[in-house]
Design an enzyme around this catalytic site. Sequence first.
Site, short mmCIF file in Angstrom:
data_model
loop_
_atom_site.label_atom_id
_atom_site.label_comp_id
_atom_site.label_asym_id
_atom_site.label_seq_id
_atom_site.Cartn_x
_atom_site.Cartn_y
_atom_site.Cartn_z
N SER A 1 0.86 -1.19 0.00
CA SER A 1 0.00 0.00 0.00
C SER A 1 0.89 1.25 0.00
O SER A 1 2.11 1.15 0.06
CB SER A 1 -0.92 -0.02 1.23
N TYR A 2 0.27 2.42 -0.02
CA TYR A 2 1.01 3.69 -0.17
C TYR A 2 2.08 3.82 0.93
O TYR A 2 1.77 3.71 2.12
CB TYR A 2 0.02 4.85 -0.11
N PRO A 3 3.36 4.04 0.54
CA PRO A 3 4.43 3.96 1.53
C PRO A 3 4.68 5.25 2.32
O PRO A 3 5.59 5.29 3.13
CB PRO A 3 5.65 3.61 0.69
#
Length: 839
Positions: free
Chosen positions: A312-314
């Site tokens: 997922s978005y880091p």
Amino acid sequence: GNMSSRKGLNGACSVHEYTGSFVGQSARFKMTSVCGHVMTLDFIGKYNSWDKVDPAELFSKAPTEKKEANPKLTMVKFLQVEGRGCDCIVLWLDCDKEGENICFEVLDAVLPVMNKPRGTERTIYRAKFSSITDTDICNAMNHLGEPNRNEALSVDARQELDLRIGCAFTRFQTKYFQGKYGNLDSSLISFGPCQTPTLGFCVERHDKIQSFKPETYWVLQAKVNPEKESSLTLDWDRVRVFDREVAQMFLNITKMAKEAKVESVSKKEKVKQRPLALNTVEMLRVASAALGMGPQHAMQIAERLYTQGYISYPRTETTHYPENFDLKGCLRQQANNPYWAETVKVLLSEGINRPRKGHDAGDHPPITPMRAATEAELGGDGWRLYEYITRHFIATVSADCKYLQTTISFSIGPERFTCVGKVVTSPGFTEIMPWHSIPLEESLPHCEKGDLFPIGEIKLLEKQTSPPDYLTEAELITLMEKHGIGTDASIPVHINNICQRNYVTVESGRRLKPTNLGIVLVHGYYKIDAELVLPTIRSAVEKQLNLIALGKANYHQVLEHTLDIFKRKFHYFVDSIAGMDELMEVSFSPLAATGKPLSRCGKCHRFMKYIQAKPSRLHCSHCDDTYSLPQNGTIKLYKELRCPLDDFELVLWSSGSRGKSYPLCPYCYNHPPFRDMKKGMGCNECTHPTCQHSLSMLGIGQCVECENGVLVLDSTSGPKWKMACNKCNVIVHFFENAHKVRVSPETCDLCEAALVDVDFNKAKSPLPGDETQHSGCVFCDPVFQDLVELKHAAMRHPMHRGGQGKRQGRGRGKGRRPGGRLNPKKPKDKMAALAAYFV
């Protein structure tokens, strides 16, 4: 459905087109992307000159403008071409403040060319998503919102503050110190509102190490023998004493006892908590401490894993999963990986634990693996980071680790000693994160209060207190987060900057050791104005920027107020610079004492010294003048030839035997002699009408790759002759082993390029009919066709690295020069140029 894909006009972004439905109507979709920010903030032309502008003007007077972040990508034109005639736009940029800012950059480019909305019809939509999975994307498409203007403004404010404050301080201190010292070994002495406090943390630790005075202390160590063969080491309850005589007294007292008596035995069940869900800062800490990856590198890998759909978005500050997050779905994805399949299957069958309640920053869910992957797919560092993220996720839904801690208290004479043992009862999450497991210890004997054990030995150990170690990247990240320096996205950039500027070096164990320059700068800031380096003022600014993002503070007021504070600080800094200079004098050598003699000054005719340390330059100690040189190459004297304008000896810059080289006059390079020249131009761009090294005499024809460049003969390159573009990295190798190559005053009738006279030795002549001389156009002459090849210059420095050398067809110059274009050899209006110089 059907989808057609093609490359956009800039060659970097693809465009995918398909038909579908949008807000209940049939629609033709066009999907494309941008490469990071479309625009960047900069000062307008005049204010980019370090020489003509007082840095103090940069705080308020200097106007700024938005320029294309990467002009080569022509992103604005590309977006306008694709957006022309569209009715609606849906923005799928990253869901953080930077992404929000890019939304408005895209809108500024495309709204003027889109179809005008009818009445109050809505045409701008914003998709909110945290991972690139089918579920998340469909969910985002069904719940479209609007872009957030306040978040975009907070990024604008940060950009403007960093630009104005950073440039003013950087320009002033770089010019001041590089004009005085020769061995600073950094091409830029930069200041940054976040970068400088980051360096401050590293130097603060260095100072603690330097000022540390080790102290001697003594520890009483006792060993008891519960059984014949085994011995148990006990810890003294007083821990340590710093007086030798007192320690000796305790030793004498305890030595009188023959047995150790058990005073108490306690058993407690203890819990080691599973980790909180993973956010950016924790990921960067672990990547540095456990995986040996620098924060910048780790962030790049995480971004790649995200765009490929593995995680997922880091970039997130949140360590708390929302109630509706599909934890089981993410866990099921991992059920077939040989490394953790067993653990995952057990969790799925027995039921998962809700992750611990963490901090919800309201941005994105924690970093989570979104689909299964193998080491072969991701390779090297990509797999190592993915493996850690996955293990961390599985640990958050596992049970806590439980262990039984037994503490036995002994008395030997009047002194108390303790022994502690741990036995794991349920390993929980430590099965998947074995590095967190409770270390195996020797088991304690079974005993009860009042039991007596024979004493094996009692001795006094002499030890010394030890200094702290240099900060690791992981510790620095923790400090930056604690003090609010930078954001989860910018922390890696600031750490990378202080390494690039030669302020710190990365030692083994990824420890950051400040260099002389870094130490002197921080001590200088402390001496003049400690707030420039302390984290307090920056974290206050970050809070203001967050208030702008929340719509609780006025963008213009925050900007004005902060710039006013730093403007006052800047004036005080300039007035007090002597304080920092005193520290510099101790550590660095003055210009006159560095470098070695190379070429003669045109004013005093004495030798100037060539200073190799970054930024390389020439210094005349007699005239007290410094001349900057082109960087990232080698400089040597050029045959003791002199410039006809100022009598300075020419030097030759070269990027290596396979790259390009050109002569330059140190004076003209810094003070352009003609109106149509800019600072930083060598002889290959000089429009002097008669000098034998100038563009007028050695220019051959327009470059085959770039718009404005001219291919210039490299007269030092024989017998492997070449001509190189004076703007880009194109190199054309030709006439190998020729005895002489000269540029003729005549031009080609077809393409207007200058003709070239070539002389070969009789033995090596490739010319037809054993001829040794030929005059012709390198692009159009059939005799020259097999003797000319095209390659990119392979410059050493990555900034300059062009494409890899590829052989191209001959005669590429033909037809590339539009008819009627002025011959690039001839400077526009020679007499005007000369008159300008002499006046």
